[in-house]
Design an enzyme around this catalytic site. Structure first.
Site, PDB file in Angstrom:
ATOM      1  N   SER A   1     -11.739   0.605  15.235  1.00  0.00           N
ATOM      2  CA  SER A   1     -11.964  -0.704  15.378  1.00  0.00           C
ATOM      3  C   SER A   1     -12.770  -1.362  16.508  1.00  0.00           C
ATOM      4  CB  SER A   1     -10.382  -1.215  16.329  1.00  0.00           C
ATOM      5  OG  SER A   1     -10.532  -2.077  17.133  1.00  0.00           O
ATOM      6  N   LEU A   2     -14.292  -2.188  16.185  1.00  0.00           N
ATOM      7  CA  LEU A   2     -15.001  -3.022  17.129  1.00  0.00           C
ATOM      8  C   LEU A   2     -14.219  -3.425  18.082  1.00  0.00           C
ATOM      9  CD1 LEU A   2     -17.116  -5.082  14.630  1.00  0.00           C
ATOM     10  CD2 LEU A   2     -16.925  -2.379  15.934  1.00  0.00           C
ATOM     11  N   ARG A   3     -12.918  -4.344  17.696  1.00  0.00           N
ATOM     12  CA  ARG A   3     -11.992  -4.503  19.542  1.00  0.00           C
ATOM     13  C   ARG A   3     -11.946  -3.881  20.539  1.00  0.00           C
ATOM     14  NH1 ARG A   3      -7.180  -4.159  21.123  1.00  0.00           N
ATOM     15  NH2 ARG A   3      -6.883  -2.463  18.877  1.00  0.00           N
ATOM     16  N   ARG A   4     -11.279  -1.856  19.826  1.00  0.00           N
ATOM     17  CA  ARG A   4     -11.272  -0.923  20.866  1.00  0.00           C
ATOM     18  C   ARG A   4     -13.035  -0.456  21.057  1.00  0.00           C
ATOM     19  NH1 ARG A   4      -7.054   0.823  16.472  1.00  0.00           N
ATOM     20  NH2 ARG A   4      -5.218   0.073  17.356  1.00  0.00           N
TER      21      ARG A   4
ATOM     22  N   THR B   1     -11.890   6.278  17.208  1.00  0.00           N
ATOM     23  CA  THR B   1     -11.603   4.200  17.167  1.00  0.00           C
ATOM     24  C   THR B   1     -11.843   3.626  15.250  1.00  0.00           C
ATOM     25  OG1 THR B   1     -10.702   2.411  17.516  1.00  0.00           O
ATOM     26  CG2 THR B   1     -12.735   3.589  18.330  1.00  0.00           C
TER      27      THR B   1
ATOM     28  N   THR C   1      -3.682  10.772   8.249  1.00  0.00           N
ATOM     29  CA  THR C   1      -4.889  11.167   7.930  1.00  0.00           C
ATOM     30  C   THR C   1      -5.993  11.313   9.171  1.00  0.00           C
ATOM     31  OG1 THR C   1      -4.987  10.262   5.798  1.00  0.00           O
ATOM     32  CG2 THR C   1      -7.290  10.981   7.322  1.00  0.00           C
ATOM     33  N   ARG C   2      -5.464  10.147   9.828  1.00  0.00           N
ATOM     34  CA  ARG C   2      -6.242  10.032  11.194  1.00  0.00           C
ATOM     35  C   ARG C   2      -6.363  11.135  12.575  1.00  0.00           C
ATOM     36  NH1 ARG C   2      -6.980   3.644  13.103  1.00  0.00           N
ATOM     37  NH2 ARG C   2      -8.018   3.311  10.422  1.00  0.00           N
TER      38      ARG C   2
ATOM     39  N   ARG D   1       0.896  -1.491   0.106  1.00  0.00           N
ATOM     40  CA  ARG D   1      -0.097   0.186  -0.081  1.00  0.00           C
ATOM     41  C   ARG D   1       0.870   1.466  -0.039  1.00  0.00           C
ATOM     42  NH1 ARG D   1      -3.369  -0.573   5.550  1.00  0.00           N
ATOM     43  NH2 ARG D   1      -4.170   1.606   4.263  1.00  0.00           N
TER      44      ARG D   1
ATOM     45  N   LYS E   1      -1.743  -7.595  11.282  1.00  0.00           N
ATOM     46  CA  LYS E   1      -3.354  -7.961  11.771  1.00  0.00           C
ATOM     47  C   LYS E   1      -4.831  -7.446  10.782  1.00  0.00           C
ATOM     48  CE  LYS E   1      -3.619  -3.045  13.900  1.00  0.00           C
ATOM     49  NZ  LYS E   1      -3.629  -2.162  12.861  1.00  0.00           N
ATOM     50  N   ASP E   2      -3.986  -6.665   9.426  1.00  0.00           N
ATOM     51  CA  ASP E   2      -4.710  -6.687   8.761  1.00  0.00           C
ATOM     52  C   ASP E   2      -5.141  -7.863   7.441  1.00  0.00           C
ATOM     53  OD1 ASP E   2      -4.931  -3.752   8.947  1.00  0.00           O
ATOM     54  OD2 ASP E   2      -3.456  -2.814   7.826  1.00  0.00           O
TER      55      ASP E   2
ATOM     56  N   CYS F   1     -11.688 -10.014  10.401  1.00  0.00           N
ATOM     57  CA  CYS F   1     -10.496  -9.518  11.147  1.00  0.00           C
ATOM     58  C   CYS F   1     -11.658  -8.374  12.014  1.00  0.00           C
ATOM     59  CB  CYS F   1      -9.495  -8.619  10.329  1.00  0.00           C
ATOM     60  SG  CYS F   1      -8.668  -9.436   9.117  1.00  0.00           S
TER      61      CYS F   1
ATOM     62  N   ARG G   1     -11.548   6.182   9.984  1.00  0.00           N
ATOM     63  CA  ARG G   1     -11.079   5.929   9.306  1.00  0.00           C
ATOM     64  C   ARG G   1      -9.807   6.516   8.440  1.00  0.00           C
ATOM     65  NH1 ARG G   1     -13.160   2.433   6.296  1.00  0.00           N
ATOM     66  NH2 ARG G   1     -11.043   2.089   5.077  1.00  0.00           N
ATOM     67  N   GLY G   2      -9.476   6.004   7.901  1.00  0.00           N
ATOM     68  CA  GLY G   2      -8.244   6.571   7.184  1.00  0.00           C
ATOM     69  C   GLY G   2      -7.035   5.816   7.830  1.00  0.00           C
ATOM     70  N   ASN G   3      -5.954   6.341   6.520  1.00  0.00           N
ATOM     71  CA  ASN G   3      -4.304   6.338   7.407  1.00  0.00           C
ATOM     72  C   ASN G   3      -3.977   7.228   8.296  1.00  0.00           C
ATOM     73  OD1 ASN G   3      -2.836   8.250   6.370  1.00  0.00           O
ATOM     74  ND2 ASN G   3      -2.899   7.578   4.570  1.00  0.00           N
TER      75      ASN G   3
END
Length: 340
Positions: free
Chosen positions: A130-133, A128, A160-161, A14, A84-85, A248, A155-157
């Site tokens: 992530s559903l985990r977070r 965040t 960006t975040r 990427r 993790k991805d 994931c 969202r975003g890299n």
């Protein structure tokens, strides 16, 4: 068959700054071993869809599909991923050739004004992706009596975040510490969540290298990069997720640590591996139910198969405690766990 130094290898990656750092890192390791290596930068579907959460558009596998296509078409020889991805079940014809040593696996609290969750102002917004977070943050906030704090999608890299945080869209965001460290942004970290507070995602902080199964010469060339203790840890963690359905984007955490790390970097040198996992309802627990289900186990691990078996064992504990599986694999595992 051994790759020679004059052979050119191409890494599919990427084009985010973090992904390029990871690919450059692998390129440097391969060049040290005499290989000629170039990068093929690509934009994935996961990079393009930024207005919806990953759990609603196909999960983190969206970050790897275009890279896998480049491998199939012969435009690249290997792909470098944040582990993790990587989906828990790779498509037929693909395999992980190596898992590299793990960086800090913990989650990081990033905020320009608040040093911790407890310092958030009333009505604060935490971001965040992530559903985990989400489920873990919700449990921490519940313990603090902070039902006023909102958890919003982010969202975003990585860059960006951080820009969205600095623009005032969020009071704080939670990111993987590893990415910040790798990009020299460690100073942005206000706090690292210890695993007891926020259990990491399966494979978080580790890098994986994916190749076609039909390229045995690549498997041989990449073998020196593999770090067996990290690979075993990641295998156990990923087995928890795979057993519950392989997504994931599940509200699931899994984190393994060696009680005593193997003396060698290559199995079968073994050791005792301790694995913890947690699962929570993304929409919140029903009245009278715990916000999180937790499970753990330890075992002597001297192979990837033994690590995988430990992960399956812990996943079965979660299923028996009431965790909801997804997909055909997860439903089958749930039936076995309940004795059906």
């Amino acid at each position: 068959m051994t790759l020679v130094a004059s052979r050119s290898l191409t890494i599919a990656t990427r084009e985010s700054r973090l992904a390029l750092w990871q690919a450059e890192h692998v390129r440097a390791l391969l060049r040290q071993r005499g290989h000629v290596v170039e990068l093929l930068g690509m934009t994935t579907l996961g990079d393009q869809i930024l207005d919806r959460s990953l759990s609603k558009v196909g999960g983190k596998g969206l970050f790897v599909k275009e890279l896998e296509l480049a491998l199939e078409q012969g435009r690249a020889d290997l792909a470098v991923h944040s582990l993790k991805d990587v989906p828990m079940e790779l498509p037929p014809g693909f395999e992980l050739a190596a898992v590299l040593p793990r960086e800090d696996a913990r989650d990081a609290w990033v905020s320009p004004h608040c040093a911790s969750l407890a310092e958030l102002p009333r009505g604060a917004v935490v971001g965040t992706s992530s559903l985990r977070r989400v489920v873990l943050l919700r449990a921490l906030l519940r313990d603090l009596g902070r039902d006023d704090v909102r958890i919003e999608p982010l969202r975003g890299n990585l860059d960006t975040r951080l820009r969205k945080l600095d623009a005032g869209q969020y009071h704080a965001i939670v990111l993987a510490a590893a990415g910040l460290v790798r990009l020299g942004l460690e100073a942005r970290i206000r706090q690292r969540f210890e695993p007891e507070q926020m259990l990491p995602a399966a494979g978080q902080g580790a890098l994986g290298i994916e190749v076609l199964c039909s390229r045995p010469e690549l498997l041989q060339a990449l073998q020196p990069l593999a770090h067996a203790p990290t690979w075993a840890v990641a295998t156990a963690e990923r087995a928890v997720s795979r057993t519950l359905g392989g997504s994931c984007s599940m509200p699931l955490a899994a984190y393994a640590t060696w009680a005593q790390a193997p003396a060698q970097e290559h199995l079968p040198a073994g050791g005792t591996l301790h694995l913890q996992a947690a699962w929570g309802e993304p929409e919140g627990a029903a009245a009278g139910q715990p916000p999180l289900l937790r499970a753990s186990a330890s075992a002597w691990v001297d192979s990837l198969e033994a690590a995988d078996a430990l992960g399956v064992q812990v996943a079965q504990q979660l299923l028996r405690a009431g965790a909801r599986a997804v997909g055909a694999l997860g439903v089958a595992a749930q039936a076995r766990a309940s004795g059906a």
